[in-house]
Enzyme design. Structure first.
Site, PDB file in Angstrom:
ATOM      1  N   TYR A 485       1.172  -1.019   0.261  1.00 47.60           N
ATOM      2  CA  TYR A 485       0.183   0.360  -0.405  1.00 47.60           C
ATOM      3  C   TYR A 485       1.172   1.150   0.154  1.00 47.60           C
ATOM      4  O   TYR A 485       1.064   2.333   1.024  1.00 47.60           O
ATOM      5  CB  TYR A 485      -0.964  -0.316   1.059  1.00 47.60           C
TER       6      TYR A 485
HETATM    7  C1  LIG Z   1      -6.889  -1.780  -7.691  1.00 42.66           C
HETATM    8  C2  LIG Z   1      -5.895  -2.666  -6.736  1.00 42.66           C
HETATM    9  C3  LIG Z   1      -6.076  -3.420  -6.292  1.00 42.66           C
HETATM   10  C4  LIG Z   1      -5.299  -3.807  -4.814  1.00 42.66           C
HETATM   11  N1  LIG Z   1      -5.588  -5.232  -4.373  1.00 42.66           N
HETATM   12  C5  LIG Z   1      -4.619  -5.711  -3.567  1.00 42.66           C
HETATM   13  C6  LIG Z   1      -4.232  -7.054  -2.554  1.00 42.66           C
HETATM   14  O1  LIG Z   1      -5.943  -6.998  -2.859  1.00 42.66           O
HETATM   15  N2  LIG Z   1      -3.885  -7.759  -2.216  1.00 42.66           N
HETATM   16  C7  LIG Z   1      -2.584  -6.903  -1.891  1.00 42.66           C
HETATM   17  O2  LIG Z   1      -1.590  -7.261  -1.110  1.00 42.66           O
HETATM   18  N3  LIG Z   1      -2.727  -5.528  -2.637  1.00 42.66           N
HETATM   19  C8  LIG Z   1      -3.500  -5.039  -3.041  1.00 42.66           C
HETATM   20  N4  LIG Z   1      -3.266  -3.835  -3.880  1.00 42.66           N
HETATM   21  C9  LIG Z   1      -1.838  -3.228  -4.241  1.00 42.66           C
HETATM   22  C10 LIG Z   1      -0.623  -3.845  -4.933  1.00 42.66           C
HETATM   23  O3  LIG Z   1      -0.282  -5.334  -4.750  1.00 42.66           O
HETATM   24  C11 LIG Z   1       0.336  -3.387  -5.280  1.00 42.66           C
HETATM   25  O4  LIG Z   1      -0.078  -2.076  -5.589  1.00 42.66           O
HETATM   26  C12 LIG Z   1       1.855  -4.599  -6.012  1.00 42.66           C
HETATM   27  O5  LIG Z   1       2.997  -3.754  -5.707  1.00 42.66           O
HETATM   28  C13 LIG Z   1       0.959  -4.189  -7.617  1.00 42.66           C
HETATM   29  O6  LIG Z   1       2.041  -4.538  -8.398  1.00 42.66           O
HETATM   30  P1  LIG Z   1       2.304  -4.822  -9.809  1.00 42.66           P
HETATM   31  O7  LIG Z   1       2.793  -5.593 -10.562  1.00 42.66           O
HETATM   32  O8  LIG Z   1       1.082  -4.692 -10.606  1.00 42.66           O
HETATM   33  O9  LIG Z   1       2.808  -3.282  -9.240  1.00 42.66           O
HETATM   34  P2  LIG Z   1       4.068  -2.199 -10.510  1.00 42.66           P
HETATM   35  O10 LIG Z   1       3.376  -0.708  -9.962  1.00 42.66           O
HETATM   36  O11 LIG Z   1       4.096  -2.915 -11.649  1.00 42.66           O
HETATM   37  O12 LIG Z   1       5.380  -2.510  -9.325  1.00 42.66           O
HETATM   38  C14 LIG Z   1       4.854  -2.091  -7.860  1.00 42.66           C
HETATM   39  C15 LIG Z   1       6.558  -1.997  -7.562  1.00 42.66           C
HETATM   40  O13 LIG Z   1       7.156  -3.330  -7.752  1.00 42.66           O
HETATM   41  C16 LIG Z   1       8.344  -3.026  -8.904  1.00 42.66           C
HETATM   42  N5  LIG Z   1       8.070  -4.309  -9.870  1.00 42.66           N
HETATM   43  C17 LIG Z   1       7.064  -4.718 -10.368  1.00 42.66           C
HETATM   44  N6  LIG Z   1       7.754  -5.151 -11.093  1.00 42.66           N
HETATM   45  C18 LIG Z   1       8.765  -5.537 -10.747  1.00 42.66           C
HETATM   46  C19 LIG Z   1       9.805  -7.143 -11.078  1.00 42.66           C
HETATM   47  N7  LIG Z   1       9.827  -7.836 -12.119  1.00 42.66           N
HETATM   48  N8  LIG Z   1      11.206  -6.645 -11.026  1.00 42.66           N
HETATM   49  C20 LIG Z   1      11.301  -6.393  -9.493  1.00 42.66           C
HETATM   50  N9  LIG Z   1      10.879  -5.264  -9.287  1.00 42.66           N
HETATM   51  C21 LIG Z   1       8.868  -5.316  -9.993  1.00 42.66           C
HETATM   52  C22 LIG Z   1       8.034  -1.585  -9.232  1.00 42.66           C
HETATM   53  O14 LIG Z   1       9.439  -1.084  -9.893  1.00 42.66           O
HETATM   54  C23 LIG Z   1       7.234  -0.882  -8.136  1.00 42.66           C
HETATM   55  O15 LIG Z   1       8.023  -0.284  -7.398  1.00 42.66           O
HETATM   56  C24 LIG Z   1      -3.891  -3.082  -4.974  1.00 42.66           C
HETATM   57  C25 LIG Z   1      -3.211  -2.564  -5.508  1.00 42.66           C
HETATM   58  C26 LIG Z   1      -4.502  -1.712  -6.745  1.00 42.66           C
HETATM   59  C27 LIG Z   1      -4.533  -0.584  -7.425  1.00 42.66           C
END
Ligand SMILES: Cc1cc2nc3c(=O)[nH]c(=O)nc-3n(C[C@H](O)[C@H](O)[C@H](O)COP(=O)(O)OP(=O)(O)OC[C@H]3O[C@@H](n4cnc5c(N)ncnc54)[C@H](O)[C@@H]3O)c2cc1C
Ligand SMILES: *[C@@H]1O[C@H](CO)[C@@H](O)[C@H](O)[C@H]1NC(C)=O
Ligand SMILES: *[C@@H]1O[C@H](CO)[C@@H](O)[C@H](O)[C@H]1NC(C)=O
Ligand SMILES: *[C@@H]1O[C@H](CO)[C@@H](O)[C@H](O)[C@H]1NC(C)=O
Ligand SMILES: *[C@@H]1O[C@H](CO)[C@@H](O)[C@H](O)[C@H]1NC(C)=O
Ligand SMILES: *[C@@H]1O[C@H](CO)[C@@H](O)[C@H](O)[C@H]1NC(C)=O
Length: 552
Positions: A485
């Site tokens: 978060y």
């Molecule tokens: C609509 C919504 C619902 C959500 N629901 C939940 C939930 O139910 N449970 C929960 O725990 N969280 C939830 N979240 C939060 C979510 O888990 C985090 O935002 C998570 O980091 C998102 O991962 P992403 O790959 O989509 O994001 P990104 O924005 O792509 O990445 C998030 C972070 O991780 C890094 N990162 C991404 N991919 C890699 C990689 N391959 N290697 C190294 N670093 C990387 C990025 O640089 C950034 O710092 C929710 C968020 C939203 C917007």
């Protein structure tokens, strides 16, 4: 595999090109020349280091490309970071093979720009695609294969896959298994698993990152490593410490979890006039202690009273997943949570995959294929913050809280119960430290759809005011927070020289006693702090000093 290049190797002609670029970038250098230099670097690395023919030009996207704004914007999940004033990357890189990621890391290092890694784009503060420093975006959406091995009860999942794709691919192979990750199907594997993501089976099976058994990462030297070659320290760090501080994670191998044929969901609600206070008060004692098969999320929203026209109230809703049938659930809650007044007709029995759709807010009867859709139904402007509650909030304090919520009018809460398996996993097991002793996690939640800074300032201000109001009722020293978060209000690294001091401020909130070990791992695997963002893990101060000496 790519030969590692030591930082102290003689300066290459390419480096000079880039250094020249970096030093004059503010004045005369156009993005086009960076594009050309980067392409040349990719070509050279691809040929000399991989000995294979590829088309590196296809993975490079310059701001002048017509498709650039769509490519950048399509994975934005917070409209606050999709405006004309949002800083834009110098290039977007869209690798589709591990060797592309290897050369991308090697070449990105030589530019001096930051490399931001994006998987699903759900970061609440946009750290995967926004930076104030010159930066490149490495987009992982091509790495989305999900290979399910039912016999081994594991799956290799690409970090560019979404949780919906993971759930779908498991269901395709077997209805007997699921996976213990988040409830929103469009969230990306890369950020979610590396940041300690959780979902509605966390009381039974722990976090998604607790189910990780192997991983593939490209490190700062451009090497592809798996669990045995990266070593247990780095493997420990990327199961909750955030991937972005350590390298580019290509895939995770996860353990599937068994799910029953029939699960039960329900949603019931009460307003203040309907005794919501008693319901919420009791929820704090019951939800973290009940059967591990039951997850009862509590939502609190300011609302208009249905009894008194014009009056405001607070609406408390309980949403639940039970890994069993409705009869067992109703009789269990009848005994331990009479304030909820759950009836069988409030409950719906279904398969686990149908419950994924129900939690994802799809209409009943929606085809399971909807989980493959990467686009959410809508994208709003958002702010989220988090807290942990370790002692129940009293009835009197809840009444004060209702007054505050009604006064502010827009900010809601999501309370997620812990306990169960979460309380059994030792704090040192993974970077995520909020285990035994935490009753529930609070998410502060506000979403809006009006453009502009006025709405933004007002909504951010209200969220921060509610956060301040909650200070007496939540964890202290440190006031804990959940990495996934992401909340830049709790501290950021602004200055490389002070990054350890600044990083410790947010670091202990996210990781408590595990922060020190994360710093140690970071200092070992990325001593020059190439993989960084506003809230990355800092390196030890002595190393930072040595690094700055090297640079000057
Ligand atoms: C609509 C919504 C619902 C959500 N629901 C939940 C939930 O139910 N449970 C929960 O725990 N969280 C939830 N979240 C939060 C979510 O888990 C985090 O935002 C998570 O980091 C998102 O991962 P992403 O790959 O989509 O994001 P990104 O924005 O792509 O990445 C998030 C972070 O991780 C890094 N990162 C991404 N991919 C890699 C990689 N391959 N290697 C190294 N670093 C990387 C990025 O640089 C950034 O710092 C929710 C968020 C939203 C917007
Ligand atoms: C790429 O390799 C060629 C041939 O080895 C060399 O002449 C050129 O300088 C290299 N370019 C860069 C940008 O490294
Ligand atoms: C962000 O902006 C781009 C370009 O204007 C647009 O294509 C995209 O749909 C927007 N993304 C979201 C999530 O609103
Ligand atoms: C609220 O609780 C009181 C006292 O326990 C009870 O008399 C009343 O019926 C309850 N109201 C509702 C709407 O459940
Ligand atoms: C309370 O929230 C539920 C959804 O959880 C909704 O259906 C209900 O209408 C809301 N009640 C009021 C009074 O806002
Ligand atoms: C800095 O680096 C040098 C050699 O690279 C090493 O000898 C020295 O101990 C380092 N200093 C600190 C404070 O770590």
């Amino acid at each position: 595999m790519m030969t590692p290049r030591s930082p102290s190797a003689p300066v290459s002609p390419l480096l000079l090109v880039f250094l020249l670029f970096v030093s004059v970038s503010s004045s005369l250098c156009s993005p086009a020349s960076l594009h050309d230099a980067f392409l040349q670097c990719l070509l050279n690395n691809t040929q000399t280091l991989h000995g294979q023919q590829q088309e590196p030009s296809q993975m490079l996207h310059a701001p002048t490309d017509l498709s650039f704004p769509t490519l950048l914007g399509s994975l934005v999940r917070n409209r606050r970071f999709n405006t004309s004033s949002t800083p834009k990357p110098l290039l977007i890189l869209t690798p589709s093979h591990p060797s592309h990621v290897q050369s991308a890391v090697v070449c990105a290092r030589r530019t001096g720009a930051e490399l931001r890694i994006r998987s699903g784009g759900h970061d609440f503060e946009g750290t995967s695609y926004v930076s104030r420093a010159p930066f490149l975006v490495l987009d992982m959406f091509n790495f989305r294969s999900v290979d399910v091995d039912v016999e081994q009860e594991t799956a290799w999942v690409g970090t560019g896959a979404t949780l919906g794709e993971v759930y779908y691919r498991i269901w395709e192979k077997s209805g007997l298994y699921g996976f213990n990750a988040g409830v929103c199907p469009t969230v990306g594997v890369g950020g979610h698993l590396s940041g300690g993501g959780y979902g509605n089976m966390l009381r039974k099976y722990g976090l998604a990152s607790d189910s990780v058994v192997d991983a593939q990462i490209v490190d700062v030297e451009g090497r592809v490593l798996d669990r045995s070659s990266m070593g247990e320290d780095l493997f420990w760090a990327i199961r909750g410490g955030g991937g972005a501080s350590f390298g580019v994670i290509l895939s995770y191998r996860v353990r599937l979890v068994p799910v029953p044929n029939v699960v039960t969901v329900f949603r019931v609600w009460r307003t203040i006039e309907e005794n919501a206070t008693e319901l919420v008060y009791q929820w704090q004692n019951i939800a973290p202690r009940t059967d591990n098969d039951l997850f009862m999320r509590l939502l609190l929203q300011p609302a208009s009273s249905e009894r008194q026209k014009g009056a405001k109230t607070v609406n408390a809703s309980v949403l639940a997943l039970f890994l069993g049938n409705a009869d067992r659930l109703v009789s269990m809650l009848d005994g331990e949570f009479p304030e909820l007044g759950l009836r069988k007709e409030d409950c719906a029995e279904m398969s686990w995959i149908e419950s994924v759709l129900w939690w994802g807010d799809f209409d009943s009867g929606t085809a399971v294929e909807a989980l493959l859709d990467r686009m959410p139904k809508s994208v709003s402007f958002l702010k989220r913050k988090s807290d942990y509650v370790q002692e129940p909030i009293s009835r009197e304090e809840l009444e004060l809280l209702w007054d505050k919520m009604i006064e502010l009018g827009k900010v809601g809460f999501v309370f997620n119960p812990y306990g169960g398996k979460m309380g059994e996993i030792p704090v040192s097991d993974a970077p995520f430290p909020h285990r035994a002793g935490n009753l529930f996690k609070i998410q502060y939640s506000i979403s809006w759809s009006e453009d502009g800074t006025e709405a933004e300032q007002s909504n951010l201000g209200k969220t921060r005011e509610l956060y301040n109001f909650m200070t007496p009722y939540v964890s202290k020293n440190p006031r804990r927070a959940f990495l996934n978060y992401r909340d830049l209000d709790i501290g950021i690294t602004e200055n490389g020289e002070n990054s350890y001091k600044e990083g410790s401020v947010y670091g202990v909130k996210y990781f408590a006693e595990n922060f020190k070990r994360l710093v140690k791992v970071k200092t070992e695997v990325d001593p020059q702090n190439f993989f960084r963002n506003e809230q990355s893990i800092p390196v030890l101060p002595s190393k930072v000093l040595n690094m700055s000496l090297q640079l000057n």
